[in-house]
Design a protein around this motif. Sequence first.
Motif, PDB file in Angstrom:
ATOM      1  N   PRO A  23      10.964  17.019   4.403  1.00 44.50           N
ATOM      2  CA  PRO A  23      10.069  16.103   5.129  1.00 44.50           C
ATOM      3  C   PRO A  23       8.804  15.748   4.336  1.00 44.50           C
ATOM      4  O   PRO A  23       8.242  16.609   3.653  1.00 44.50           O
ATOM      5  CB  PRO A  23       9.697  16.894   6.389  1.00 44.50           C
ATOM      6  CG  PRO A  23      10.583  18.082   6.423  1.00 44.50           C
ATOM      7  CD  PRO A  23      11.046  18.332   5.022  1.00 44.50           C
ATOM      8  N   ILE A  24       8.410  14.494   4.428  1.00 43.72           N
ATOM      9  CA  ILE A  24       7.146  14.039   3.841  1.00 43.72           C
ATOM     10  C   ILE A  24       6.431  13.161   4.872  1.00 43.72           C
ATOM     11  O   ILE A  24       7.048  12.702   5.835  1.00 43.72           O
ATOM     12  CB  ILE A  24       7.346  13.226   2.532  1.00 43.72           C
ATOM     13  CG1 ILE A  24       8.289  12.017   2.770  1.00 43.72           C
ATOM     14  CG2 ILE A  24       7.843  14.101   1.405  1.00 43.72           C
ATOM     15  CD1 ILE A  24       8.274  11.004   1.640  1.00 43.72           C
ATOM     16  N   THR A  25       5.142  12.941   4.636  1.00 44.83           N
ATOM     17  CA  THR A  25       4.390  11.993   5.463  1.00 44.83           C
ATOM     18  C   THR A  25       4.173  10.730   4.651  1.00 44.83           C
ATOM     19  O   THR A  25       3.713  10.801   3.509  1.00 44.83           O
ATOM     20  CB  THR A  25       3.020  12.588   5.847  1.00 44.83           C
ATOM     21  OG1 THR A  25       3.254  13.794   6.578  1.00 44.83           O
ATOM     22  CG2 THR A  25       2.219  11.629   6.716  1.00 44.83           C
ATOM     23  N   MET A  26       4.536   9.587   5.219  1.00 46.01           N
ATOM     24  CA  MET A  26       4.290   8.303   4.556  1.00 46.01           C
ATOM     25  C   MET A  26       3.306   7.504   5.393  1.00 46.01           C
ATOM     26  O   MET A  26       3.349   7.553   6.621  1.00 46.01           O
ATOM     27  CB  MET A  26       5.590   7.519   4.393  1.00 46.01           C
ATOM     28  CG  MET A  26       6.547   8.173   3.418  1.00 46.01           C
ATOM     29  SD  MET A  26       8.166   7.386   3.430  1.00 46.01           S
ATOM     30  CE  MET A  26       7.979   6.237   2.112  1.00 46.01           C
ATOM     31  N   GLY A  27       2.448   6.762   4.716  1.00 49.55           N
ATOM     32  CA  GLY A  27       1.499   5.893   5.410  1.00 49.55           C
ATOM     33  C   GLY A  27       0.447   6.634   6.224  1.00 49.55           C
ATOM     34  O   GLY A  27       0.145   6.237   7.338  1.00 49.55           O
ATOM     35  N   PRO A  28      -0.141   7.716   5.662  1.00 50.61           N
ATOM     36  CA  PRO A  28      -1.182   8.427   6.415  1.00 50.61           C
ATOM     37  C   PRO A  28      -2.525   7.699   6.311  1.00 50.61           C
ATOM     38  O   PRO A  28      -2.636   6.669   5.644  1.00 50.61           O
ATOM     39  CB  PRO A  28      -1.260   9.773   5.707  1.00 50.61           C
ATOM     40  CG  PRO A  28      -0.959   9.454   4.285  1.00 50.61           C
ATOM     41  CD  PRO A  28       0.027   8.305   4.321  1.00 50.61           C
ATOM     42  N   PHE A  62      -9.157   8.184   4.139  1.00 45.84           N
ATOM     43  CA  PHE A  62     -10.569   8.203   4.529  1.00 45.84           C
ATOM     44  C   PHE A  62     -11.421   7.507   3.455  1.00 45.84           C
ATOM     45  O   PHE A  62     -10.935   7.253   2.347  1.00 45.84           O
ATOM     46  CB  PHE A  62     -11.023   9.657   4.736  1.00 45.84           C
ATOM     47  CG  PHE A  62     -10.523  10.250   6.025  1.00 45.84           C
ATOM     48  CD1 PHE A  62     -11.158   9.930   7.224  1.00 45.84           C
ATOM     49  CD2 PHE A  62      -9.418  11.092   6.054  1.00 45.84           C
ATOM     50  CE1 PHE A  62     -10.697  10.455   8.419  1.00 45.84           C
ATOM     51  CE2 PHE A  62      -8.947  11.614   7.250  1.00 45.84           C
ATOM     52  CZ  PHE A  62      -9.587  11.292   8.439  1.00 45.84           C
ATOM     53  N   PHE A 104      -6.934   4.810  -3.897  1.00 44.70           N
ATOM     54  CA  PHE A 104      -5.574   4.288  -3.660  1.00 44.70           C
ATOM     55  C   PHE A 104      -5.502   2.798  -3.994  1.00 44.70           C
ATOM     56  O   PHE A 104      -4.524   2.332  -4.582  1.00 44.70           O
ATOM     57  CB  PHE A 104      -5.138   4.530  -2.207  1.00 44.70           C
ATOM     58  CG  PHE A 104      -4.741   5.957  -1.949  1.00 44.70           C
ATOM     59  CD1 PHE A 104      -3.642   6.509  -2.595  1.00 44.70           C
ATOM     60  CD2 PHE A 104      -5.462   6.755  -1.081  1.00 44.70           C
ATOM     61  CE1 PHE A 104      -3.276   7.828  -2.371  1.00 44.70           C
ATOM     62  CE2 PHE A 104      -5.106   8.075  -0.851  1.00 44.70           C
ATOM     63  CZ  PHE A 104      -4.011   8.613  -1.499  1.00 44.70           C
ATOM     64  N   GLY A 125       0.824  -1.214   0.000  1.00 44.84           N
ATOM     65  CA  GLY A 125       0.000   0.000   0.000  1.00 44.84           C
ATOM     66  C   GLY A 125       0.852   1.255   0.000  1.00 44.84           C
ATOM     67  O   GLY A 125       0.474   2.273  -0.579  1.00 44.84           O
ATOM     68  N   MET A 126       2.021   1.186   0.658  1.00 40.75           N
ATOM     69  CA  MET A 126       2.931   2.335   0.680  1.00 40.75           C
ATOM     70  C   MET A 126       3.829   2.367  -0.554  1.00 40.75           C
ATOM     71  O   MET A 126       4.666   3.246  -0.698  1.00 40.75           O
ATOM     72  CB  MET A 126       3.776   2.322   1.961  1.00 40.75           C
ATOM     73  CG  MET A 126       2.962   2.687   3.198  1.00 40.75           C
ATOM     74  SD  MET A 126       3.898   2.496   4.736  1.00 40.75           S
ATOM     75  CE  MET A 126       5.071   3.847   4.590  1.00 40.75           C
ATOM     76  N   ARG A 127       3.636   1.360  -1.417  1.00 44.19           N
ATOM     77  CA  ARG A 127       4.328   1.276  -2.716  1.00 44.19           C
ATOM     78  C   ARG A 127       5.845   1.245  -2.545  1.00 44.19           C
ATOM     79  O   ARG A 127       6.592   1.934  -3.237  1.00 44.19           O
ATOM     80  CB  ARG A 127       3.882   2.437  -3.617  1.00 44.19           C
ATOM     81  CG  ARG A 127       2.358   2.548  -3.762  1.00 44.19           C
ATOM     82  CD  ARG A 127       1.767   1.400  -4.540  1.00 44.19           C
ATOM     83  NE  ARG A 127       2.222   1.388  -5.905  1.00 44.19           N
ATOM     84  CZ  ARG A 127       1.700   2.150  -6.867  1.00 44.19           C
ATOM     85  NH1 ARG A 127       0.684   2.945  -6.597  1.00 44.19           N
ATOM     86  NH2 ARG A 127       2.157   2.092  -8.097  1.00 44.19           N
ATOM     87  N   THR A 178     -11.102   8.502  -0.190  1.00 37.36           N
ATOM     88  CA  THR A 178      -9.908   8.293  -1.024  1.00 37.36           C
ATOM     89  C   THR A 178      -9.411   6.848  -1.032  1.00 37.36           C
ATOM     90  O   THR A 178      -8.721   6.446  -1.965  1.00 37.36           O
ATOM     91  CB  THR A 178      -8.718   9.163  -0.548  1.00 37.36           C
ATOM     92  OG1 THR A 178      -8.479   8.880   0.836  1.00 37.36           O
ATOM     93  CG2 THR A 178      -8.965  10.629  -0.751  1.00 37.36           C
TER      94      THR A 178
END
Lengths: 352, 86
Positions: A174-179, A182, A189, A66-68, A185
């Motif tokens: 910085p990035i956010t991974m695995g948020p 909802f 995905f 899912g996080m590719r 969306t």
Amino acid sequence: MDTHIVERLADYINDGLLKSEMIHAESEHSAISAALGAEAMGVRTFTATASQGLALMHEILFVVSGMRLPVVMAVANRALSAPINIWNDHQDSISERDSGWIQLYVESAQEALDTVIQAYKIAENRKILLPVMVCLDGFTLSHVYEPVDIPEKKEVDKFLPKYNPLFKLDTKKPITMGPIGFPNTYMEFRKETHEAMLNSIEVIKNTNNDFKKSFSRSYGDGLIEIYKIDDADYAVAAMGTVCGTTRVVVDELRKQGRKVGLIKIKSFRPFPKQKIINCCKNLKGIAVIDRNISLGNEGALYTELRSAFYNQKKKPIIKGFIAGLGGRDITLSHIKTAFNKIENSSDIEWLL
Amino acid sequence: MTKPKISVGAVIDEPGSTIKNKTGGWRSFRPIIDHKKCIKCGTCWQFCPDNAINENFEVNYDYCKGCGICANECPVKAIKMVKEEK
């Protein structure tokens, strides 16, 4: 069962042949989580497991896909408990069919090595970005020695250039991974990941071709491999080392004048439906040999093959056989029985 | 809710995206602060897990999920949880 693989990698690292860091984890759940974290940092990652270990990874397998994150993992296919059994069948990885990992089943030690090299190129392709399981039969391939040509490092580097991740954890950017995804969306995905999996059909094929150009070895079209199918009436469809045994039976039966062949399914996920249909269109019957059983129904490959043909006007008879569970040998006579019973009316049969 | 952009692997490469996600709609109880009772100690402001109470001890109902931690922690019982009704 995977221990030989990681032990040998530990030797390579110790001897300075492999510039890599080995992370010792207390469980498979932790091992795959560490692989996920390492891959998120933008480095190439490898791990190996089998059986209960793969089952323990189950939760994180879906997170990786899912996080590719293009992790590559060898699975030395083994039975699941209970009863306790440490021998070969495909139940472990078949049970992870829907985890979003590409699954490639191999027939020989050489193919296992070559497929691991190819797996990185497939996984890291920007159109794909999915993890790959290289599934090799436990014991038969993981614990038996056979001569293997190990390609030169500089040739592999040419085939598989330095990893350039699409995104990585970096304090400078910085990035956010695995948020959270909802309900508005999450489905999009999932659809994107499914489409990446479908796109990998072409990428697996092209990678097999590129590998052939560089190393003069290839495995069918990378997705399936056919043996003496062109004029065949009947064929066995199977995955993994049983294909080697089947080749021998095909040759033997051909000497007796029977028109038989083999369809080796290398890529189980993605499932190359159209390619299978194309190569089977002149067949009268297919015997599917499954080294797994979906209890209460039938073998997984059998289900998938029959489903692939459902909308075809002309379709062969397809018959399912369960064989080789928990390390039971699949002998020449088992495979002959399968060939002889294709026309029988019963649904599935156990080759005990 | 507006549709957020679909990125590969759901990676978010710009900070502050949580602001777009208004969670006030999750609330079934609304905290009401009685400013006559309030002693401005800051306990609710400090405890609010969603940072939905500001320095003037006003609730931001766009983000308050109605968990009731503020009401539970208030030492002078100045916060009442009132059922949301449509």
